[in-house]
Design a protein around this motif. Structure first.
Motif, mmCIF file in Angstrom:
data_model
loop_
_atom_site.group_PDB
_atom_site.id
_atom_site.type_symbol
_atom_site.label_atom_id
_atom_site.label_comp_id
_atom_site.label_asym_id
_atom_site.label_seq_id
_atom_site.Cartn_x
_atom_site.Cartn_y
_atom_site.Cartn_z
ATOM 1 N N ALA A 25 -3.503 32.290 9.869
ATOM 2 C CA ALA A 25 -3.841 31.540 11.078
ATOM 3 C C ALA A 25 -3.232 30.146 11.042
ATOM 4 C CB ALA A 25 -5.356 31.447 11.226
ATOM 5 N N SER A 26 -3.263 29.498 9.879
ATOM 6 C CA SER A 26 -2.664 28.166 9.790
ATOM 7 C C SER A 26 -1.147 28.250 9.907
ATOM 8 C CB SER A 26 -3.058 27.476 8.482
ATOM 9 O OG SER A 26 -2.528 28.157 7.359
ATOM 10 N N ALA A 27 -0.570 29.329 9.390
ATOM 11 C CA ALA A 27 0.877 29.511 9.504
ATOM 12 C C ALA A 27 1.286 29.757 10.949
ATOM 13 C CB ALA A 27 1.324 30.678 8.625
ATOM 14 N N GLU A 28 0.458 30.478 11.679
ATOM 15 C CA GLU A 28 0.749 30.769 13.086
ATOM 16 C C GLU A 28 0.761 29.489 13.916
ATOM 17 O OE1 GLU A 28 1.722 33.069 16.348
ATOM 18 O OE2 GLU A 28 1.558 33.693 14.244
ATOM 19 N N ALA A 29 -0.106 28.542 13.545
ATOM 20 C CA ALA A 29 -0.238 27.316 14.332
ATOM 21 C C ALA A 29 0.777 26.245 13.953
ATOM 22 C CB ALA A 29 -1.654 26.752 14.168
ATOM 23 N N SER A 30 1.435 26.403 12.790
ATOM 24 C CA SER A 30 2.312 25.332 12.311
ATOM 25 C C SER A 30 3.587 25.894 11.688
ATOM 26 C CB SER A 30 1.570 24.491 11.273
ATOM 27 O OG SER A 30 2.449 23.675 10.538
ATOM 28 N N PRO A 31 4.746 25.568 12.252
ATOM 29 C CA PRO A 31 6.004 26.014 11.633
ATOM 30 C C PRO A 31 6.154 25.503 10.202
ATOM 31 C CG PRO A 31 6.384 25.249 13.868
ATOM 32 C CD PRO A 31 4.973 24.888 13.537
ATOM 33 N N PHE A 32 5.647 24.282 9.949
ATOM 34 C CA PHE A 32 5.744 23.742 8.594
ATOM 35 C C PHE A 32 4.920 24.589 7.626
ATOM 36 C CE2 PHE A 32 3.647 20.942 5.399
ATOM 37 C CZ PHE A 32 4.738 20.791 4.560
ATOM 38 N N MET A 33 3.659 24.886 7.987
ATOM 39 C CA MET A 33 2.829 25.703 7.108
ATOM 40 C C MET A 33 3.428 27.097 6.947
ATOM 41 S SD MET A 33 0.576 23.630 6.108
ATOM 42 C CE MET A 33 -0.419 24.806 5.182
ATOM 43 N N ARG A 34 4.032 27.606 8.006
ATOM 44 C CA ARG A 34 4.663 28.916 7.926
ATOM 45 C C ARG A 34 5.805 28.922 6.922
ATOM 46 N NH1 ARG A 34 4.551 29.641 12.925
ATOM 47 N NH2 ARG A 34 6.639 29.005 13.570
ATOM 48 N N SER A 35 6.520 27.790 6.847
ATOM 49 C CA SER A 35 7.654 27.713 5.925
ATOM 50 C C SER A 35 7.221 27.751 4.460
ATOM 51 C CB SER A 35 8.446 26.422 6.183
ATOM 52 O OG SER A 35 7.739 25.275 5.715
ATOM 53 N N LEU A 36 5.953 27.431 4.186
ATOM 54 C CA LEU A 36 5.467 27.419 2.801
ATOM 55 C C LEU A 36 5.160 28.813 2.268
ATOM 56 C CD1 LEU A 36 3.033 24.361 2.977
ATOM 57 C CD2 LEU A 36 5.396 24.413 2.161
ATOM 58 N N GLN A 37 5.033 29.804 3.169
ATOM 59 C CA GLN A 37 4.778 31.199 2.776
ATOM 60 C C GLN A 37 3.577 31.305 1.825
ATOM 61 O OE1 GLN A 37 8.861 31.964 1.297
ATOM 62 N NE2 GLN A 37 9.120 33.323 3.065
ATOM 63 N N LEU A 38 2.476 30.704 2.234
ATOM 64 C CA LEU A 38 1.305 30.627 1.358
ATOM 65 C C LEU A 38 0.738 31.998 1.005
ATOM 66 C CD1 LEU A 38 -0.580 27.541 2.838
ATOM 67 C CD2 LEU A 38 0.888 27.649 0.827
ATOM 68 N N GLU A 39 0.756 32.910 1.950
ATOM 69 C CA GLU A 39 0.192 34.239 1.660
ATOM 70 C C GLU A 39 0.895 34.909 0.489
ATOM 71 O OE1 GLU A 39 -0.892 36.823 5.154
ATOM 72 O OE2 GLU A 39 0.202 35.227 6.204
ATOM 73 N N ASP A 40 2.192 34.645 0.354
ATOM 74 C CA ASP A 40 2.971 35.263 -0.723
ATOM 75 C C ASP A 40 2.821 34.526 -2.045
ATOM 76 O OD1 ASP A 40 3.933 37.113 1.106
ATOM 77 O OD2 ASP A 40 5.658 35.854 1.641
ATOM 78 N N ARG A 41 2.125 33.388 -2.023
ATOM 79 C CA ARG A 41 2.005 32.582 -3.241
ATOM 80 C C ARG A 41 0.601 32.676 -3.845
ATOM 81 N NH1 ARG A 41 5.319 27.203 -1.267
ATOM 82 N NH2 ARG A 41 4.846 26.408 -3.354
ATOM 83 N N VAL A 42 -0.140 33.709 -3.463
ATOM 84 C CA VAL A 42 -1.495 33.904 -3.975
ATOM 85 C C VAL A 42 -1.593 35.264 -4.660
ATOM 86 C CG1 VAL A 42 -3.951 34.071 -3.383
ATOM 87 C CG2 VAL A 42 -2.480 32.468 -2.157
ATOM 88 N N GLU A 43 -2.135 35.261 -5.878
ATOM 89 C CA GLU A 43 -2.401 36.499 -6.614
ATOM 90 C C GLU A 43 -3.817 36.439 -7.173
ATOM 91 O OE1 GLU A 43 0.434 37.285 -9.679
ATOM 92 O OE2 GLU A 43 2.149 37.361 -8.304
ATOM 93 N N VAL A 44 -4.318 37.586 -7.618
ATOM 94 C CA VAL A 44 -5.656 37.658 -8.206
ATOM 95 C C VAL A 44 -5.531 38.042 -9.678
ATOM 96 C CG1 VAL A 44 -7.916 38.773 -8.119
ATOM 97 C CG2 VAL A 44 -6.681 38.285 -5.998
ATOM 98 N N LEU A 45 -6.232 37.327 -10.538
ATOM 99 C CA LEU A 45 -6.248 37.659 -11.959
ATOM 100 C C LEU A 45 -6.902 39.028 -12.145
ATOM 101 C CD1 LEU A 45 -5.578 36.211 -14.713
ATOM 102 C CD2 LEU A 45 -8.025 35.695 -14.842
ATOM 103 N N PRO A 46 -6.288 39.950 -12.875
ATOM 104 C CA PRO A 46 -6.896 41.277 -13.062
ATOM 105 C C PRO A 46 -8.271 41.181 -13.714
ATOM 106 C CG PRO A 46 -4.600 41.274 -13.775
ATOM 107 C CD PRO A 46 -4.969 39.841 -13.520
ATOM 108 N N ALA A 47 -9.157 42.065 -13.300
ATOM 109 C CA ALA A 47 -10.505 42.089 -13.875
ATOM 110 C C ALA A 47 -10.425 42.337 -15.378
ATOM 111 C CB ALA A 47 -11.336 43.187 -13.211
ATOM 112 N N GLY A 48 -11.259 41.635 -16.124
ATOM 113 C CA GLY A 48 -11.288 41.806 -17.573
ATOM 114 C C GLY A 48 -10.162 41.131 -18.314
#
Length: 317
Positions: free
Chosen positions: A268-291
């Motif tokens: 949603a923030s990327a949709e509203a801002s070309p600058f935020m879209r350029s950061l590709q935040l969704e692709d820069r998030v991962e989850v530590l595996p359980a255990g």
């Protein structure tokens, strides 16, 4: 051989790391309550994991301990570890003589950040001395650790990564720090449970389930969790420009329910801002595996920093 301990409110995770960087022993023990019991737990964990790895104490060159609370810079003194019943404890000075091994102490989130950084580097085939990463711990509270080129970045006074107490909504809920609308007040498990106000073994999971069933109060709380986590991701990328934000801690047990909400907030923030879209935040998030042994591994590497050549300490599993 190097030993690392991750001392949590209920359990202590201990690992042995060999000279090649492989984890060759791992045990978990219940964590005692209060200073004396914390010391006893640490000593018992080192002995137990040494037995598990088939080595003696004289084979261990260092012990690192990751523990909640504040660590006085340059010391092994822990303060304000309230979840462990510790107001002040010189943990290194208490544990080292009992083992006859040098001991180093670090905040548990910072230890986990270093361990997660090294594990991810090993898994993806790049040298863990290059690149940057933030580890965002989502548990009772919210805090982050930042690693740049294989080194923890603590900041001028050791508070780098304390994103939980950044206010993102001055009109939001009161935080235990005294501000309003802090990231932790929105996304911390303790704050969410308090605002939910209903008994349950896993109150945040109950909130998410009730939200899915249409409960309006639960939907508000669930939306706040995603908003707070997304805000933390933005802060970490916009201030430190880390290449990756790894999510860990108890709340990640919510799985896709949490990560999907966070991804939607970032989109949603990327949709509203070309600058935020350029950061590709969704692709820069991962989850530590359980255990994952990240926190205990990071503690072992921090303990090994007393060695003459810590730059050679890499982990491969």
């Amino acid at each position: 051989m190097r030993v690392g301990l991750d001392m949590g409110g209920t359990k202590t995770d201990a690992v042995v790391v060999d000279p090649a960087g492989a984890i060759v022993g791992r045990v978990r023990l219940a964590t005692g309550w209060g200073g004396d019991q914390i010391v006893r737990t640490a000593v018992a964990a080192v002995r137990a994991v040494a037995t598990d790895a088939g080595i003696g104490l004289d084979d261990i060159v260092s012990v690192g301990i990751g523990i909640p609370g504040q660590i006085e810079p340059g010391t092994g003194r822990v303060t304000h570890a309230v979840n462990l019943g510790v107001d002040e404890l010189d943990l290194a000075d208490a544990v080292a003589p009992a083992l006859g091994i040098p001991v180093r102490v670090e905040n548990d989130v910072k230890a986990a950040a270093l361990g997660a950084y090294v594990l991810r580097g090993s898994a993806h085939g790049f040298h863990p001395r290059h690149g940057s990463m933030a580890y965002l711990n989502l548990g009772t509270g919210v805090a982050a650790g930042i690693v740049v080129d294989g080194e923890l970045w603590r900041g001028a006074r050791g508070t780098a990564g304390e994103v939980g107490h950044i206010s993102v909504d001055p009109n939001g809920p009161e935080c235990r720090c005294g501000q309003h609308g802090c990231i932790e007040a929105l996304s911390g498990g303790g704050a969410v449970a308090a605002r939910w106000g209903r008994p349950g073994a896993l109150p945040v999971a109950d909130v998410f389930a009730a939200a899915a069933a249409g409960d309006p109060h639960a939907r508000e709380l669930r939306a706040g969790v995603a908003r707070g986590v997304a805000a933390a991701v933005r802060v970490l990328v916009l201030t430190a420009d880390v290449e990756l934000v790894v999510l860990g801690g108890g709340l990640t047990g919510l799985g896709a329910a949490l990560t999907g909400d966070v991804a939607a907030e970032l989109a949603a923030s990327a949709e509203a801002s070309p600058f935020m879209r350029s950061l590709q935040l969704e692709d820069r998030v991962e989850v530590l595996p359980a255990g994952s042994p990240a926190a205990a591994l990071g503690a072992a590497l921090i303990g090994a920093a007393r060695d003459p050549e810590p730059e050679e300490v890499l982990a491969h599993g």
